[in-house]
Design a protein around this motif. Structure first.
Motif, short mmCIF file in Angstrom:
data_model
loop_
_atom_site.label_atom_id
_atom_site.label_comp_id
_atom_site.label_asym_id
_atom_site.label_seq_id
_atom_site.Cartn_x
_atom_site.Cartn_y
_atom_site.Cartn_z
N THR A 219 0.44 -1.34 0.11
CA THR A 219 0.05 0.32 -0.02
C THR A 219 1.06 1.03 0.04
OG1 THR A 219 -2.17 1.05 0.91
CG2 THR A 219 -0.37 -0.11 2.43
N VAL A 220 2.16 1.39 0.40
CA VAL A 220 2.85 2.54 1.18
C VAL A 220 3.60 2.72 -0.84
CG1 VAL A 220 3.47 2.06 3.27
CG2 VAL A 220 5.23 0.66 1.12
N ILE A 221 3.44 2.12 -1.31
CA ILE A 221 4.08 1.87 -3.29
C ILE A 221 3.14 2.28 -4.16
CG2 ILE A 221 6.64 1.31 -2.37
CD1 ILE A 221 5.63 -1.12 -4.08
N ALA A 222 1.36 2.50 -3.51
CA ALA A 222 0.42 3.33 -4.64
C ALA A 222 0.07 1.17 -5.05
CB ALA A 222 0.74 4.02 -5.36
N VAL A 223 0.04 0.57 -4.46
CA VAL A 223 -0.87 -0.72 -4.97
C VAL A 223 -1.78 -0.64 -4.64
CG1 VAL A 223 -0.41 -3.15 -5.54
CG2 VAL A 223 1.28 -1.56 -5.09
N PRO A 224 -2.66 -1.61 -5.21
CA PRO A 224 -4.65 -1.34 -4.80
C PRO A 224 -4.90 -2.58 -4.22
CG PRO A 224 -4.25 -1.31 -7.12
CD PRO A 224 -3.26 -0.50 -6.39
N GLU A 225 -3.98 -2.88 -3.56
CA GLU A 225 -4.44 -4.20 -2.95
C GLU A 225 -4.90 -3.52 -1.03
OE1 GLU A 225 -2.36 -4.83 0.59
OE2 GLU A 225 -2.55 -2.56 0.55
N ILE A 226 -5.33 -5.46 -0.75
CA ILE A 226 -6.17 -5.44 0.14
C ILE A 226 -6.28 -4.54 1.61
CG2 ILE A 226 -7.24 -6.74 1.99
CD1 ILE A 226 -6.50 -9.15 0.45
N ILE A 227 -5.21 -4.39 1.65
CA ILE A 227 -5.04 -3.05 2.78
C ILE A 227 -5.45 -1.56 2.14
CG2 ILE A 227 -3.65 -1.60 5.03
CD1 ILE A 227 -4.56 -4.68 5.59
N SER A 228 -4.94 -1.26 0.94
CA SER A 228 -5.25 0.01 0.10
C SER A 228 -6.82 0.11 0.40
CB SER A 228 -4.76 0.02 -0.93
OG SER A 228 -5.05 1.26 -1.40
N VAL A 229 -7.74 -0.66 -0.41
CA VAL A 229 -8.60 -0.79 -0.05
C VAL A 229 -9.42 -0.61 1.29
CG1 VAL A 229 -10.98 -1.98 -0.80
CG2 VAL A 229 -9.00 -2.25 -2.37
N PHE A 230 -9.06 -1.13 2.54
CA PHE A 230 -9.57 -1.25 4.01
C PHE A 230 -9.46 0.07 4.19
CE2 PHE A 230 -8.03 -0.37 7.86
CZ PHE A 230 -9.23 -0.72 8.55
N ARG A 231 -8.44 0.73 3.72
CA ARG A 231 -7.87 2.32 4.33
C ARG A 231 -9.25 3.18 4.04
NH1 ARG A 231 -1.98 3.36 3.21
NH2 ARG A 231 -2.62 5.66 3.91
N ASN A 232 -9.44 2.81 2.58
CA ASN A 232 -10.26 3.35 1.50
C ASN A 232 -11.37 4.06 2.68
OD1 ASN A 232 -8.01 4.61 0.02
ND2 ASN A 232 -8.88 3.26 -1.41
N VAL A 233 -11.79 2.75 2.38
CA VAL A 233 -13.47 2.74 2.88
C VAL A 233 -13.63 3.04 4.51
CG1 VAL A 233 -14.94 0.80 4.06
CG2 VAL A 233 -14.01 0.09 1.52
N ASN A 234 -12.81 3.16 5.44
CA ASN A 234 -13.18 3.45 6.37
C ASN A 234 -12.77 4.95 6.41
OD1 ASN A 234 -12.52 3.22 9.37
ND2 ASN A 234 -10.25 3.69 9.05
N SER A 235 -12.02 5.78 5.79
CA SER A 235 -11.35 6.35 5.46
C SER A 235 -12.70 7.49 5.17
CB SER A 235 -10.61 7.23 4.83
OG SER A 235 -10.96 6.96 4.14
N THR A 236 -13.85 7.14 4.34
CA THR A 236 -15.06 7.29 3.94
C THR A 236 -16.44 6.99 4.58
OG1 THR A 236 -15.00 5.46 2.38
CG2 THR A 236 -14.10 7.32 1.44
N GLU A 237 -16.59 5.98 5.06
CA GLU A 237 -17.26 5.67 5.73
C GLU A 237 -16.86 5.57 7.59
OE1 GLU A 237 -20.30 4.48 4.36
OE2 GLU A 237 -19.44 4.86 2.58
N PHE A 238 -15.69 5.83 7.72
CA PHE A 238 -15.79 6.17 9.33
C PHE A 238 -16.40 5.16 9.62
CE2 PHE A 238 -16.34 10.34 7.52
CZ PHE A 238 -15.59 10.84 8.25
N ASP A 239 -16.08 3.38 9.46
CA ASP A 239 -16.39 2.44 9.79
C ASP A 239 -15.22 1.16 9.59
OD1 ASP A 239 -17.42 -0.11 10.35
OD2 ASP A 239 -19.62 -0.05 8.79
#
Length: 276
Positions: A219-239
């Motif tokens: 995720t630190v090199i901008a690969v849209p892997e599983i943790i990256s999706v988790f961070r995006n969902v958490n930051s937008t949905e606050f869940d």
């Protein structure tokens, strides 16, 4: 006779005490395992019943599925490449040539002695810096950089596993093969390496499971892997808990079949063993 009877009675008492101690340890283990299992089951029940938004869960599954397929692709390519490279690293570590052995040792020491995150940054940011700005020939560099970084890192660990497997083969195996007229290379290929692979199988399998989990660093090199999706969902949905459940399912969907496959090959590789 009295002395003999006394010694037998003392021995029986010691045996009985030992059995009682073993029984207590056994039941203590059962109780601890039961309490732990109950606590985990209760925690999972609370999470799934009180903290998971199932409407959101269904909505984000396609995003996690795309990330899962990408991680699976990166893992499969890196796994094959790291195992192949690890064979050469392992052979280099046991080489009779001092120069080859030194180069292989230096490779292992560097990639085992520095963090994978550091290595990913070197590859992702450092290699394009050799070209003038905007002239790096690979446009989508994050996924190739991820594969290269994981391959180089885990080739070092696979090489050490292969080295340990080779060293565990008795020297008499090589001597017997050479006495039959086989060259050193033929003896390594036909006699030593099959036994070394069998001995190193558990360590190699463990390293492949670690490789799967190391993809979370991408995720630190901008690969849209599983943790990256988790961070995006958490930051937008606050869940946090809803995407965490999908993260766990996604990783276990790779590691559990992988562990079962490794155990299958371990059973097949046992002397006189079967795949039953």
């Amino acid at each position: 006779m009295a002395g003999t009877y006394s010694e037998e009675t003392t021995a029986e008492r010691r045996t009985e005490d030992g059995l009682l101690t073993d029984r207590r340890v056994k039941w203590f283990g059962i109780v601890v395992a039961g309490v732990f299992t109950t606590a985990v089951a209760y925690l999972l029940y609370r999470i799934l019943s009180d903290f998971v938004d199932y409407d959101l869960l269904v909505g984000v599954i396609p995003r996690f599925l795309d990330a899962y397929l990408l991680v699976l692709q990166i893992f499969l390519i890196s796994s094959v490449l790291s195992l192949v490279a690890g064979v050469f690293v392992g052979l280099g570590r046991v080489s009779r040539t001092r120069f080859t052995r030194s180069i292989a040792t230096g490779y292992v020491e560097f990639f085992r002695g520095t963090p994978l995150l550091f290595q990913l940054f070197i590859i992702y940011l450092g290699i394009p810096a050799f070209w003038p700005p905007g002239q790096f020939p690979i446009g989508n560099w994050n996924v190739p950089a991820a594969i290269i970084g994981l391959t180089l890192n885990h080739a070092a660990y696979s090489g050490e596993a292969i080295k340990g497997g080779i060293n565990s083969v008795p020297d008499g195996q090589m001597e017997a093969a050479r006495s039959l007229g086989m060259s050193y290379i033929d003896a390594m290929r036909e006699v030593v390496m099959p036994q070394a692979a069998r001995n190193a199988l558990a360590a190699l399998g463990n390293d492949q499971v670690i490789l799967v989990k190391d993809t979370s660093l991408l995720t630190v090199i901008a690969v849209p892997e599983i943790i990256s999706v988790f961070r995006n969902v958490n930051s937008t949905e606050f869940d946090a808990w809803t995407p965490i459940v999908l993260v766990a399912v996604a990783y276990l969907a790779i590691t559990l079949p992988l562990g079962k496959t490794v155990r299958y090959f371990e059973r097949r590789s046992e002397w006189g063993g079967t795949d039953e």
